[in-house]
Design an enzyme around this catalytic site. Sequence first.
Site, PDB file in Angstrom:
ATOM      1  N   ALA A 127       0.849  -1.203   0.000  1.00 13.82           N
ATOM      2  CA  ALA A 127       0.000   0.000   0.000  1.00 13.82           C
ATOM      3  C   ALA A 127       0.877   1.242   0.000  1.00 13.82           C
ATOM      4  CB  ALA A 127      -0.881   0.026   1.258  1.00 13.82           C
TER       5      ALA A 127
ATOM      6  N   SER B  87      -7.211  -1.078   8.229  1.00 12.60           N
ATOM      7  CA  SER B  87      -6.556  -0.162   9.176  1.00 12.60           C
ATOM      8  C   SER B  87      -7.538   0.518  10.127  1.00 12.60           C
ATOM      9  CB  SER B  87      -5.822   0.912   8.367  1.00 12.60           C
ATOM     10  OG  SER B  87      -5.446   1.986   9.198  1.00 12.60           O
TER      11      SER B  87
ATOM     12  N   GLU C  83      -7.330   3.425  10.855  1.00 14.22           N
ATOM     13  CA  GLU C  83      -7.585   4.765  10.306  1.00 14.22           C
ATOM     14  C   GLU C  83      -8.996   4.841   9.717  1.00 14.22           C
ATOM     15  OE1 GLU C  83      -5.544   7.646  10.149  1.00 14.22           O
ATOM     16  OE2 GLU C  83      -4.289   6.595  11.596  1.00 14.22           O
TER      17      GLU C  83
ATOM     18  N   TYR D  86      -5.920   8.208   2.471  1.00  9.61           N
ATOM     19  CA  TYR D  86      -5.436   6.862   2.821  1.00  9.61           C
ATOM     20  C   TYR D  86      -6.568   6.035   3.427  1.00  9.61           C
ATOM     21  CZ  TYR D  86      -3.245   3.248   5.731  1.00  9.61           C
ATOM     22  OH  TYR D  86      -2.922   2.052   6.332  1.00  9.61           O
TER      23      TYR D  86
ATOM     24  N   LYS E  45      -8.394   2.655   2.110  1.00 12.03           N
ATOM     25  CA  LYS E  45      -8.430   1.407   2.878  1.00 12.03           C
ATOM     26  C   LYS E  45      -9.869   0.920   3.052  1.00 12.03           C
ATOM     27  CE  LYS E  45      -4.240   0.065   3.928  1.00 12.03           C
ATOM     28  NZ  LYS E  45      -3.715  -1.225   3.441  1.00 12.03           N
TER      29      LYS E  45
ATOM     30  N   HIS F  89       0.946  -0.188  14.548  1.00 12.45           N
ATOM     31  CA  HIS F  89       1.966  -1.070  15.134  1.00 12.45           C
ATOM     32  C   HIS F  89       3.332  -0.669  14.582  1.00 12.45           C
ATOM     33  CE1 HIS F  89      -0.182  -2.982  11.810  1.00 12.45           C
ATOM     34  NE2 HIS F  89       1.001  -3.414  11.401  1.00 12.45           N
TER      35      HIS F  89
HETATM   36  P1  NDP Z   1       5.079  -0.093   4.727  1.00 13.34           P
HETATM   37  O1  NDP Z   1       4.831   1.267   4.210  1.00 13.34           O
HETATM   38  O2  NDP Z   1       6.288  -0.340   5.583  1.00 13.34           O
HETATM   39  O3  NDP Z   1       5.169  -1.107   3.486  1.00 13.34           O
HETATM   40  C1  NDP Z   1       4.384  -0.944   2.344  1.00 13.34           C
HETATM   41  C2  NDP Z   1       4.796  -1.974   1.303  1.00 13.34           C
HETATM   42  O4  NDP Z   1       3.985  -1.808   0.126  1.00 13.34           O
HETATM   43  C3  NDP Z   1       6.256  -1.839   0.841  1.00 13.34           C
HETATM   44  O5  NDP Z   1       6.794  -3.132   0.666  1.00 13.34           O
HETATM   45  C4  NDP Z   1       6.112  -1.146  -0.508  1.00 13.34           C
HETATM   46  O6  NDP Z   1       7.155  -1.396  -1.414  1.00 13.34           O
HETATM   47  C5  NDP Z   1       4.832  -1.820  -0.996  1.00 13.34           C
HETATM   48  N1  NDP Z   1       4.201  -1.103  -2.115  1.00 13.34           N
HETATM   49  C6  NDP Z   1       3.841   0.200  -2.166  1.00 13.34           C
HETATM   50  N2  NDP Z   1       3.288   0.492  -3.359  1.00 13.34           N
HETATM   51  C7  NDP Z   1       3.311  -0.653  -4.089  1.00 13.34           C
HETATM   52  C8  NDP Z   1       2.891  -0.995  -5.396  1.00 13.34           C
HETATM   53  N3  NDP Z   1       2.332  -0.094  -6.211  1.00 13.34           N
HETATM   54  N4  NDP Z   1       3.059  -2.267  -5.829  1.00 13.34           N
HETATM   55  C9  NDP Z   1       3.627  -3.198  -5.018  1.00 13.34           C
HETATM   56  N5  NDP Z   1       4.062  -2.940  -3.772  1.00 13.34           N
HETATM   57  C10 NDP Z   1       3.901  -1.682  -3.307  1.00 13.34           C
HETATM   58  O7  NDP Z   1       3.761  -0.564   5.497  1.00 13.34           O
HETATM   59  P2  NDP Z   1       3.595  -1.503   6.799  1.00 13.34           P
HETATM   60  O8  NDP Z   1       4.453  -2.700   6.644  1.00 13.34           O
HETATM   61  O9  NDP Z   1       3.689  -0.673   8.020  1.00 13.34           O
HETATM   62  O10 NDP Z   1       2.059  -1.913   6.688  1.00 13.34           O
HETATM   63  C11 NDP Z   1       1.647  -3.056   5.944  1.00 13.34           C
HETATM   64  C12 NDP Z   1       0.209  -2.875   5.518  1.00 13.34           C
HETATM   65  O11 NDP Z   1      -0.630  -2.742   6.653  1.00 13.34           O
HETATM   66  C13 NDP Z   1      -0.059  -1.632   4.675  1.00 13.34           C
HETATM   67  O12 NDP Z   1      -1.083  -1.943   3.755  1.00 13.34           O
HETATM   68  C14 NDP Z   1      -0.549  -0.613   5.679  1.00 13.34           C
HETATM   69  O13 NDP Z   1      -1.324   0.379   5.071  1.00 13.34           O
HETATM   70  C15 NDP Z   1      -1.341  -1.521   6.608  1.00 13.34           C
HETATM   71  N6  NDP Z   1      -1.478  -1.070   7.969  1.00 13.34           N
HETATM   72  C16 NDP Z   1      -0.364  -0.723   8.682  1.00 13.34           C
HETATM   73  C17 NDP Z   1      -0.471  -0.314   9.984  1.00 13.34           C
HETATM   74  C18 NDP Z   1       0.750   0.021  10.793  1.00 13.34           C
HETATM   75  O14 NDP Z   1       0.575   0.604  11.872  1.00 13.34           O
HETATM   76  N7  NDP Z   1       1.941  -0.316  10.345  1.00 13.34           N
HETATM   77  C19 NDP Z   1      -1.793  -0.220  10.653  1.00 13.34           C
HETATM   78  C20 NDP Z   1      -2.889  -0.691   9.826  1.00 13.34           C
HETATM   79  C21 NDP Z   1      -2.717  -1.084   8.542  1.00 13.34           C
HETATM   80  P3  NDP Z   1       8.494  -0.459  -1.438  1.00 13.34           P
HETATM   81  O15 NDP Z   1       9.425  -1.043  -0.415  1.00 13.34           O
HETATM   82  O16 NDP Z   1       8.974  -0.638  -2.839  1.00 13.34           O
HETATM   83  O17 NDP Z   1       8.078   0.938  -1.118  1.00 13.34           O
HETATM   84  P1  GDP Z   2      -0.905   7.364  11.435  1.00  7.24           P
HETATM   85  O1  GDP Z   2      -1.708   7.110  12.654  1.00  7.24           O
HETATM   86  O2  GDP Z   2      -0.984   6.242  10.439  1.00  7.24           O
HETATM   87  O3  GDP Z   2      -1.148   8.680  10.795  1.00  7.24           O
HETATM   88  O4  GDP Z   2       0.639   7.291  11.927  1.00  7.24           O
HETATM   89  P2  GDP Z   2       1.742   8.443  12.137  1.00  7.24           P
HETATM   90  O5  GDP Z   2       2.832   7.812  12.941  1.00  7.24           O
HETATM   91  O6  GDP Z   2       2.129   9.061  10.837  1.00  7.24           O
HETATM   92  O7  GDP Z   2       0.989   9.558  12.993  1.00  7.24           O
HETATM   93  C1  GDP Z   2       0.434   9.278  14.260  1.00  7.24           C
HETATM   94  C2  GDP Z   2      -0.025  10.586  14.907  1.00  7.24           C
HETATM   95  O8  GDP Z   2       1.121  11.346  15.263  1.00  7.24           O
HETATM   96  C3  GDP Z   2      -0.870  11.478  13.982  1.00  7.24           C
HETATM   97  O9  GDP Z   2      -1.978  11.932  14.706  1.00  7.24           O
HETATM   98  C4  GDP Z   2       0.070  12.606  13.646  1.00  7.24           C
HETATM   99  O10 GDP Z   2      -0.595  13.849  13.411  1.00  7.24           O
HETATM  100  C5  GDP Z   2       0.899  12.691  14.912  1.00  7.24           C
HETATM  101  N1  GDP Z   2       2.195  13.370  14.723  1.00  7.24           N
HETATM  102  C6  GDP Z   2       2.668  14.396  15.458  1.00  7.24           C
HETATM  103  N2  GDP Z   2       3.853  14.802  14.991  1.00  7.24           N
HETATM  104  C7  GDP Z   2       4.143  14.027  13.913  1.00  7.24           C
HETATM  105  C8  GDP Z   2       5.257  13.986  13.021  1.00  7.24           C
HETATM  106  O11 GDP Z   2       6.197  14.754  13.098  1.00  7.24           O
HETATM  107  N3  GDP Z   2       5.206  13.026  12.044  1.00  7.24           N
HETATM  108  C9  GDP Z   2       4.172  12.130  11.931  1.00  7.24           C
HETATM  109  N4  GDP Z   2       4.209  11.185  10.995  1.00  7.24           N
HETATM  110  N5  GDP Z   2       3.103  12.184  12.766  1.00  7.24           N
HETATM  111  C10 GDP Z   2       3.090  13.108  13.744  1.00  7.24           C
END
Ligand code: NDP
Ligand code: GDP
Length: 326
Positions: free
Chosen positions: A84, A127, A129, A151, A155, A181
């Site tokens: 994503a 998510s 979100e 975003y 989702k 996470h």
């Molecule tokens: P990351 O941003 O770390 O990883 C995203 C992955 O998607 C990367 O491997 C990226 O590749 C790949 N990607 C992006 N665009 C494309 C595309 N067009 N085609 C193929 N692959 C692509 O995310 P996380 O590991 O943190 O999260 C995993 C999933 O869970 C995501 O869908 C995220 O939205 C969702 N999620 C995450 C949460 C969190 O707190 N981490 C919470 C809830 C949901 P590249 O390395 O090339 O950029």
């Molecule tokens: P999100 O919950 O997926 O948007 O994860 P983020 O880690 O990007 O943001 C979590 C929260 O932290 C959001 O409410 C942001 O507005 C807040 N935040 C405050 N300062 C920052 C910053 O400098 N960077 C990011 N990424 N988030 C911030």
Amino acid sequence: MKRALITGITGQDGAYLAQLLLAKGYTVFGLVRRSSTAEGAALRLRWLGIAEQVTLLDGDLTDLGSLLRVVAEAAPDEIYNLAAQSFVKTSFHQPHLTGEVTALGAGQMLEALRLQAPRARFYQASSSEMFGLVQATPQSETTPFYPRSPYAVSKLYAHWMAVNYRESFGLHINSGILFNHESPLRGLEFVTRKITDGVARIKLGLARELVLGNLEAQRDWGHARDYVRAMWLMLQQDKPQDFVIATGRTASVQDFCALAFGHVGLNWQDHVTTNPAFLRPAEVDVLTGDAAKARRLLGWVPEISLEQMVAEMVEADLARLAAPGG
Ligand code: NDP
Ligand code: GDP
């Protein structure tokens, strides 16, 4: 021996999930998109020491042909759709791209499942979100959604497509509504990793201050290692369904700063400043998840506390920055 295909294998969750599945004896395939810096693509897999143990197949979520080829080649028993455009702030700057990848791309993966591997079990990375402007607290599988960013809207599309494909075609599709996470492998743009990296830089004398946005925002932060275990557990169930995955504990950005700076004996108020550049056009103020269903049906409970996670992240950033070339 089971076969798994992970989209987003180069991301935070993809790397930890690959590690978990390898430990369980799976053959692991990952979808990777082309990059001009191919050596950087497997950074997280290398950090975990598993880059040589997975097979990377090239494709893109927005290119159905490539997904059909990759699914045919991997012949997976389980598909985890983690790819994503996952950063909320960027989704305000690139709403169309976010929709193409995060919304329509998920639809493409569902098509690839339906056409090429209808017996495979499927995980969709939904998510918290999607709850956005929360309609009830804590949020569970039955709480109405109110997305607050391109975003989150994307989702939500992907989530309902997953539900629709399950109901329409009888496919084994599961949607995991995961709360935030984090880990040492979290992208540097997310607030938690930005903080732990900033703490490490300040502690090592490489920086003096850390500039953040909204310090009042509250999140239910868990550890990615705990959360990828929940993904796997979902696919081991006979009945496909949706699950909220969360710790149930909410902390503010300010609280996170206090823990991270406190871990190295510093006071966050001496170093943190704010800049409106880091605010969002619409904010998600507070999220708290209710993972009772996952506890009941999957036996899932988080094992890593917020304090343990913060300590692990700060220590990892200290080690990274202190290493040669860090
Ligand atoms: P990351 O941003 O770390 O990883 C995203 C992955 O998607 C990367 O491997 C990226 O590749 C790949 N990607 C992006 N665009 C494309 C595309 N067009 N085609 C193929 N692959 C692509 O995310 P996380 O590991 O943190 O999260 C995993 C999933 O869970 C995501 O869908 C995220 O939205 C969702 N999620 C995450 C949460 C969190 O707190 N981490 C919470 C809830 C949901 P590249 O390395 O090339 O950029
Ligand atoms: P999100 O919950 O997926 O948007 O994860 P983020 O880690 O990007 O943001 C979590 C929260 O932290 C959001 O409410 C942001 O507005 C807040 N935040 C405050 N300062 C920052 C910053 O400098 N960077 C990011 N990424 N988030 C911030």
